[in-house]
Enzyme design. Structure first.
Site, PDB file in Angstrom:
ATOM      1  N   ASP A  40      -9.571  30.642 125.243  1.00 14.95           N
ATOM      2  CA  ASP A  40      -9.322  31.710 124.259  1.00 14.95           C
ATOM      3  C   ASP A  40      -9.978  33.022 124.704  1.00 14.95           C
ATOM      4  OD1 ASP A  40      -8.293  32.798 121.960  1.00 14.95           O
ATOM      5  OD2 ASP A  40      -9.786  31.931 120.609  1.00 14.95           O
ATOM      6  N   GLY A  97      -6.560  38.115 125.070  1.00  8.73           N
ATOM      7  CA  GLY A  97      -6.170  39.364 124.417  1.00  8.73           C
ATOM      8  C   GLY A  97      -7.352  40.314 124.286  1.00  8.73           C
ATOM      9  N   ARG A  98      -8.501  39.760 123.872  1.00  7.58           N
ATOM     10  CA  ARG A  98      -9.688  40.611 123.712  1.00  7.58           C
ATOM     11  C   ARG A  98     -10.199  41.120 125.061  1.00  7.58           C
ATOM     12  NH1 ARG A  98     -12.570  36.337 120.241  1.00  7.58           N
ATOM     13  NH2 ARG A  98     -10.650  35.246 120.811  1.00  7.58           N
ATOM     14  N   TRP A  99     -10.057  40.320 126.089  1.00  2.52           N
ATOM     15  CA  TRP A  99     -10.460  40.738 127.442  1.00  2.52           C
ATOM     16  C   TRP A  99      -9.653  41.979 127.841  1.00  2.52           C
ATOM     17  CZ3 TRP A  99      -8.291  41.697 132.127  1.00  2.52           C
ATOM     18  CH2 TRP A  99      -9.134  41.695 133.252  1.00  2.52           C
ATOM     19  N   HIS A 116      -3.552  37.760 129.891  1.00  2.72           N
ATOM     20  CA  HIS A 116      -2.970  36.439 130.151  1.00  2.72           C
ATOM     21  C   HIS A 116      -2.869  36.186 131.657  1.00  2.72           C
ATOM     22  CE1 HIS A 116      -2.421  35.793 125.962  1.00  2.72           C
ATOM     23  NE2 HIS A 116      -1.431  36.650 125.811  1.00  2.72           N
ATOM     24  N   GLU A 170       1.582  26.899 117.081  1.00  2.00           N
ATOM     25  CA  GLU A 170       1.414  28.071 116.213  1.00  2.00           C
ATOM     26  C   GLU A 170       1.557  29.387 117.003  1.00  2.00           C
ATOM     27  OE1 GLU A 170      -0.700  25.376 116.136  1.00  2.00           O
ATOM     28  OE2 GLU A 170       0.264  24.630 114.320  1.00  2.00           O
ATOM     29  N   ASN A 171       1.445  29.322 118.320  1.00  5.48           N
ATOM     30  CA  ASN A 171       1.521  30.553 119.114  1.00  5.48           C
ATOM     31  C   ASN A 171       2.933  31.163 119.151  1.00  5.48           C
ATOM     32  OD1 ASN A 171      -1.004  29.406 121.467  1.00  5.48           O
ATOM     33  ND2 ASN A 171      -1.251  30.851 119.783  1.00  5.48           N
ATOM     34  N   ARG A 216     -13.753  27.122 116.245  1.00  2.00           N
ATOM     35  CA  ARG A 216     -12.814  26.277 115.495  1.00  2.00           C
ATOM     36  C   ARG A 216     -11.963  25.492 116.485  1.00  2.00           C
ATOM     37  NH1 ARG A 216     -11.478  31.606 114.082  1.00  2.00           N
ATOM     38  NH2 ARG A 216      -9.852  32.481 115.391  1.00  2.00           N
ATOM     39  N   SER A 272      -8.501  24.806 115.954  1.00  3.85           N
ATOM     40  CA  SER A 272      -7.132  25.344 116.036  1.00  3.85           C
ATOM     41  C   SER A 272      -6.073  24.280 116.388  1.00  3.85           C
ATOM     42  CB  SER A 272      -7.079  26.511 117.028  1.00  3.85           C
ATOM     43  OG  SER A 272      -7.944  27.549 116.637  1.00  3.85           O
ATOM     44  N   GLU A 312     -18.144  16.032 121.994  1.00  3.26           N
ATOM     45  CA  GLU A 312     -19.201  17.044 121.841  1.00  3.26           C
ATOM     46  C   GLU A 312     -18.538  18.411 121.975  1.00  3.26           C
ATOM     47  OE1 GLU A 312     -22.383  16.555 121.080  1.00  3.26           O
ATOM     48  OE2 GLU A 312     -22.007  14.398 121.036  1.00  3.26           O
TER      49      GLU A 312
HETATM   50  C1  IPE Z   1      -5.896  28.405 120.369  1.00  2.00           C
HETATM   51  O1  IPE Z   1      -6.078  29.777 120.494  1.00  2.00           O
HETATM   52  C2  IPE Z   1      -4.683  27.982 121.140  1.00  2.00           C
HETATM   53  C3  IPE Z   1      -4.787  28.071 122.593  1.00  2.00           C
HETATM   54  C4  IPE Z   1      -5.858  28.326 123.265  1.00  2.00           C
HETATM   55  C5  IPE Z   1      -3.565  27.821 123.313  1.00  2.00           C
HETATM   56  P1  IPE Z   1      -5.534  30.795 119.378  1.00  2.00           P
HETATM   57  O2  IPE Z   1      -5.997  32.129 119.783  1.00  2.00           O
HETATM   58  O3  IPE Z   1      -4.082  30.595 119.199  1.00  2.00           O
HETATM   59  O4  IPE Z   1      -6.276  30.266 118.067  1.00  2.00           O
HETATM   60  P2  IPE Z   1      -6.593  30.997 116.676  1.00  2.00           P
HETATM   61  O5  IPE Z   1      -5.304  31.560 116.179  1.00  2.00           O
HETATM   62  O6  IPE Z   1      -7.602  32.062 116.951  1.00  2.00           O
HETATM   63  O7  IPE Z   1      -7.157  29.914 115.812  1.00  2.00           O
HETATM   64  C1  IPE Z   2      -5.763  32.671 124.693  1.00  2.00           C
HETATM   65  O1  IPE Z   2      -6.055  33.993 124.484  1.00  2.00           O
HETATM   66  C2  IPE Z   2      -4.346  32.434 125.149  1.00  2.00           C
HETATM   67  C3  IPE Z   2      -3.474  31.825 124.136  1.00  2.00           C
HETATM   68  C4  IPE Z   2      -3.843  31.399 122.972  1.00  2.00           C
HETATM   69  C5  IPE Z   2      -2.062  31.676 124.470  1.00  2.00           C
HETATM   70  P1  IPE Z   2      -5.567  34.809 123.202  1.00  2.00           P
HETATM   71  O2  IPE Z   2      -4.256  35.412 123.508  1.00  2.00           O
HETATM   72  O3  IPE Z   2      -5.605  33.983 121.982  1.00  2.00           O
HETATM   73  O4  IPE Z   2      -6.673  35.942 123.146  1.00  2.00           O
HETATM   74  P2  IPE Z   2      -7.357  36.577 121.865  1.00  2.00           P
HETATM   75  O5  IPE Z   2      -7.869  35.447 121.013  1.00  2.00           O
HETATM   76  O6  IPE Z   2      -6.305  37.368 121.158  1.00  2.00           O
HETATM   77  O7  IPE Z   2      -8.448  37.426 122.414  1.00  2.00           O
HETATM   78 MG    MG Z   3      -7.008  33.642 120.556  1.00  2.00          MG
END
Ligand code: IPE
Ligand code: IPE
Ligand code: MG
Length: 246
Positions: free
Chosen positions: A24, A27-29, A41, A71-72, A198, A200, A211
């Site tokens: 995870d 996006g924030r990176w 990504h 959910e993505n 969490r 997810s 763990e």
């Molecule tokens: C969890 O990350 C799913 C994957 C890493 C593929 P998300 O970014 O989708 O989770 P939430 O929405 O923050 O719980």
């Molecule tokens: C994880 O990074 C990749 C996927 C869940 C597909 P995110 O895309 O969820 O990145 P954040 O959480 O928005 O930073």
């Molecule tokens: Mg995320």
């Protein structure tokens, strides 16, 4: 009188046989650098390569990576397309690297929802790596634990309705055999990057006694050293499985 010193590396607790990672923070990176999410990504895919290699070097027998959840699909269409494009590219470009690492690839998730050429790429990569034995690499794509559990329940209900199975005989082993992870060991250690704490909808049944280690590092920055630190943390834990421990 000189005393024999303990070797620095002496560590009696076993390492995890199966490490699962919720990758995870892509996006924030990207956002922190003023870049589009797609750039995050892409760097996330580089981290996958690094971590697969690192896990092999660290002697981890099984690594499971959560790449795309059921959910993505709720993300904007262009982001979903970027992620599918990366997966398509990964299956082609990383095959040699997986073979070099002695990695056996499995993709876990609902294939019906995926583009046809990706499904073919997955089957090809799985077939070509199937006799590798150094490390098992499972990638969860279009995976959601609740969906998996419902599917398993439906399959068992069908067998009961057909008179093949009595409800009393349904035990944990029966249930596990219906899951997408049938035959695989449960994760010992689950790592989630990016500071979120969490699950997810990831491996809900299988993580009953895993763990959990949460790290602040964003996934594109994660590497072998971080993996090693998480394993060190795992080794400090006492797993009790409901008992009273040491
Ligand atoms: C969890 O990350 C799913 C994957 C890493 C593929 P998300 O970014 O989708 O989770 P939430 O929405 O923050 O719980
Ligand atoms: C994880 O990074 C990749 C996927 C869940 C597909 P995110 O895309 O969820 O990145 P954040 O959480 O928005 O930073
Ligand atoms: Mg995320």
């Amino acid at each position: 009188m000189p005393t024999a010193s303990l070797p620095v590396t002496s560590d009696p607790s076993p390492g995890p046989a199966h490490v699962a990672i919720i990758m995870d923070g892509n996006g924030r990176w990207a956002k922190a650098r003023g870049l589009p999410r797609a750039a995050g990504h892409r760097r996330g895919a580089d981290a996958v390569r690094r971590v697969v290699r690192g896990a092999g070097e660290l002697g981890i027998p099984m690594l499971t990576l959560f790449a795309f959840s059921t959910e993505n699909w709720a993300r904007p269409a262009d982001e979903v397309a970027d992620l599918m494009g990366l997966l398509r590219h990964y299956l082609r470009s990383e095959l040699d690297e997986l073979l070099r690492n002695g990695a056996r690839l499995r993709v876990i998730g609902n294939r019906e929802g995926l583009p046809e050429d990706i499904v073919r790429g997955i089957s090809d990569a799985e077939r070509q790596t199937q006799s590798n034995t150094r490390i098992d690499v499972n990638i969860c794509v279009n995976y959601g634990a609740r969906h998996e559990i419902l599917q398993a329940t439906r399959n068992l209900a069908r067998r009961v309705a057909a008179g093949e199975l009595s409800p009393e005989r349904i035990d944990e082993q029966h249930f596990e055999r219906e899951l997408l992870t049938a035959g695989l060991p449960d994760p010992d250690l689950v790592i989630r990057t990016s500071g979120e704490q969490r699950i997810s909808n990831f491996l809900l049944w299988q993580c009953a006694y895993a763990e959990l280690v949460f790290v602040d590092t964003l996934w594109p920055d994660f590497g072998k050293d971080h993996l090693q630190q998480a394993i060190a943390e795992f080794r400090r834990r006492e797993r009790r499985y409901g008992g009273i421990g040491r």
